[in-house]
Design a protein around this motif. Structure first.
Motif, PDB file in Angstrom:
ATOM      1  N   GLY A  18       0.810  -1.055   0.032  1.00 28.27           N
ATOM      2  CA  GLY A  18      -0.118  -0.178   0.115  1.00 28.27           C
ATOM      3  C   GLY A  18       0.884   1.236  -0.051  1.00 28.27           C
ATOM      4  O   GLY A  18       0.132   2.492   0.145  1.00 28.27           O
ATOM      5  N   CYS A  19       2.178   1.031  -0.160  1.00 27.38           N
ATOM      6  CA  CYS A  19       3.069   2.452  -0.218  1.00 27.38           C
ATOM      7  C   CYS A  19       2.430   3.112  -1.597  1.00 27.38           C
ATOM      8  O   CYS A  19       2.510   2.437  -2.666  1.00 27.38           O
ATOM      9  CB  CYS A  19       4.498   2.026  -0.278  1.00 27.38           C
ATOM     10  SG  CYS A  19       4.993   1.255   1.386  1.00 27.38           S
ATOM     11  N   ARG A  59      -0.187  -0.023  10.129  1.00 27.51           N
ATOM     12  CA  ARG A  59       0.147  -0.002   8.790  1.00 27.51           C
ATOM     13  C   ARG A  59       1.653   0.595   8.769  1.00 27.51           C
ATOM     14  O   ARG A  59       2.177   1.554   7.973  1.00 27.51           O
ATOM     15  CB  ARG A  59      -0.547   1.191   8.085  1.00 27.51           C
ATOM     16  CG  ARG A  59      -1.926   0.877   7.843  1.00 27.51           C
ATOM     17  CD  ARG A  59      -2.919   1.919   6.942  1.00 27.51           C
ATOM     18  NE  ARG A  59      -2.314   2.471   5.934  1.00 27.51           N
ATOM     19  CZ  ARG A  59      -2.342   1.710   4.591  1.00 27.51           C
ATOM     20  NH1 ARG A  59      -2.735   0.596   4.500  1.00 27.51           N
ATOM     21  NH2 ARG A  59      -1.595   2.681   3.496  1.00 27.51           N
ATOM     22  N   ILE A 121       3.148   3.607   6.539  1.00 24.08           N
ATOM     23  CA  ILE A 121       2.500   4.086   5.175  1.00 24.08           C
ATOM     24  C   ILE A 121       1.469   4.932   5.252  1.00 24.08           C
ATOM     25  O   ILE A 121       0.737   4.786   5.970  1.00 24.08           O
ATOM     26  CB  ILE A 121       1.888   2.698   4.687  1.00 24.08           C
ATOM     27  CG1 ILE A 121       2.859   1.733   4.677  1.00 24.08           C
ATOM     28  CG2 ILE A 121       1.094   2.668   3.135  1.00 24.08           C
ATOM     29  CD1 ILE A 121       2.520   0.234   4.227  1.00 24.08           C
TER      30      ILE A 121
END
Length: 122
Positions: A18-19, A59, A121
């Motif tokens: 999800g970066c 995250r 993130i």
């Protein structure tokens, strides 16, 4: 060759976690610099590096690097002053500026060094 493949795989893993693209590039830079330091300074050539990338709680991207070189003193791993203009020596500066947390942990049995880097993130 291995570092080229490593950069590709780290970028893909960071993206899958999800970066955003810019952050994934920064993570690739930090991991590449850390691996280059292991190769150049710990092994002084070829050697095995174990890389694990995890998506941790809240995250946080967690990158673990384990090598089997002689243990190093983490207190001696410091970036050189930025006002010294000369090639090289900026890898630890890049790593610490890109990652939120950089720490050396006790290595598992049979290993030499264990580096943990994390970044949230966003």
């Amino acid at each position: 060759d291995c570092l080229c493949r490593l950069r590709h795989e780290v970028g893909a893993a960071a993206g899958a976690a999800g970066c955003p693209p810019e952050m994934a590039e920064e993570v690739v830079l930090a991991v590449d610099e850390a691996c280059q330091n292991i190769i150049r300074h710990a092994y002084r050539g070829d050697g095995e590096i174990v890389l694990e990338i995890r998506l941790a709680a809240e995250r946080r991207l967690e990158i673990l690097l384990i090598d089997f070189a002689a243990p190093v003193d983490p207190g001696r791993i410091v970036p050189r002053p930025l006002d010294e203009l000369r090639p090289g020596g900026l890898g630890t500066h890049f790593i610490r500026s890109v990652m939120e947390e950089v720490s050396y942990l006790p290595p598992p049995p049979g290993a030499g060094n264990f580096l943990r880097m994390t970044r949230t993130i966003r």
